[in-house]
Design an enzyme around this catalytic site. Structure first.
Site, short mmCIF file in Angstrom:
data_model
loop_
_atom_site.label_atom_id
_atom_site.label_comp_id
_atom_site.label_asym_id
_atom_site.label_seq_id
_atom_site.Cartn_x
_atom_site.Cartn_y
_atom_site.Cartn_z
N SER A 130 50.12 19.26 26.78
CA SER A 130 48.76 18.85 27.12
C SER A 130 48.83 17.70 28.11
O SER A 130 49.82 16.95 28.15
CB SER A 130 48.01 18.40 25.86
OG SER A 130 46.77 17.79 26.18
N TYR A 143 46.54 12.84 18.25
CA TYR A 143 46.83 13.99 19.10
C TYR A 143 47.69 13.57 20.29
O TYR A 143 48.66 14.24 20.64
CB TYR A 143 45.53 14.62 19.58
CG TYR A 143 45.72 15.85 20.44
CD1 TYR A 143 46.15 17.06 19.88
CD2 TYR A 143 45.46 15.82 21.81
CE1 TYR A 143 46.32 18.18 20.66
CE2 TYR A 143 45.63 16.94 22.59
CZ TYR A 143 46.06 18.13 22.02
OH TYR A 143 46.23 19.24 22.81
#
Length: 227
Positions: A130, A143
């Site tokens: 990501s 995250y």
């Protein structure tokens, strides 16, 4: 000889798009999913139950894949979660779940597959990471921590497998039009990166020769200063 590809989290979103693209290109697929029934009649593929938080799941899936096909050429670690875990109200339980699925599971999966990947001579490992692994843009610390760790894992795989022809790449997208992004993105679905576009990027990347290795691919749907 057709190459064998393992893809985790292949029942929806990015993983499903990658599976469809690689099936179209003639790869033999081993798909690891929580509920194999979700892929009934979807592919001519080997579908294996895979629960990322189970410490033994990766080894079972790798063993089953080798038994079915006799080899592993490509491992695509796609399964992941994104829950809001801020410094203010994140809990140990939420953080542990995220690290279990986003970090520990791919580590265990790669560890189990590594001996088979070494034998291929030109194996590929792809981590669906990501942009949150490259910068900190919002308050979802848990995250972001997990995806920074995935980037580190990718480079560890590159180093460990280089001499045996293993090439590893981290794909780092921003918002992608999936269920995961639906509740958090500030963009309409058609303005996000589409899963099918990421699938083509992955497919093209694993087909590059050993002498044209790409460590990281950053993919965004809007301009962002990253350096």
């Amino acid at each position: 000889m057709q190459k064998v590809v393992m893809i985790s989290g292949a029942s929806r979103g990015i993983g499903l798009a990658i599976a469809r693209e690689l099936a179209r290109r003639g790869y033999r697929l081993s798909l690891g999913v929580r509920d194999p029934a979700l892929l009934a009649n979807e592919f001519d593929a080997f579908v294996c139950p895979y629960e990322a938080r189970d410490p033994e799941a990766g080894r079972r899936w790798v063993a089953a894949t080798v038994e079915a096909f006799g080899r592993i050429d490509v491992l695509i670690s796609n399964a992941g979660i994104c829950k809001s875990i801020s410094l203010e109200d994140g809990t140990d339980e939420m953080l542990e779940e995220t690290l279990d699925i986003n970090v520990k599971a791919p580590f265990r999966l790669i560890q189990a597959a590594l001996p088979h990947l070494r034998r291929a001579g030109d194996a590929r490992v792809v981590q669906i990471a990501s942009l949150s692994g490259k910068r900190v843009k919002n308050l979802n610390a848990g995250y972001q921590m997990s995806k920074h760790a995935v980037i580190a894992l990718n480079h560890a795989v590159r180093r460990a497998g280089w001499d045996d022809g293993i090439r590893a790449t981290a794909i780092c997208p921003g918002f992608v039009n999936t269920e995961m992004a639906a509740g958090i993105a500030d963009l309409p679905p058609d303005a996000m990166t589409q899963p099918e576009d990421l699938a083509r990027i992955v497919a093209n990347t694993i087909e590059l020769p050993n002498s044209a290795s790409v460590a990281e691919i950053l993919v965004n749907c809007r301009h962002e200063d990253l350096f």
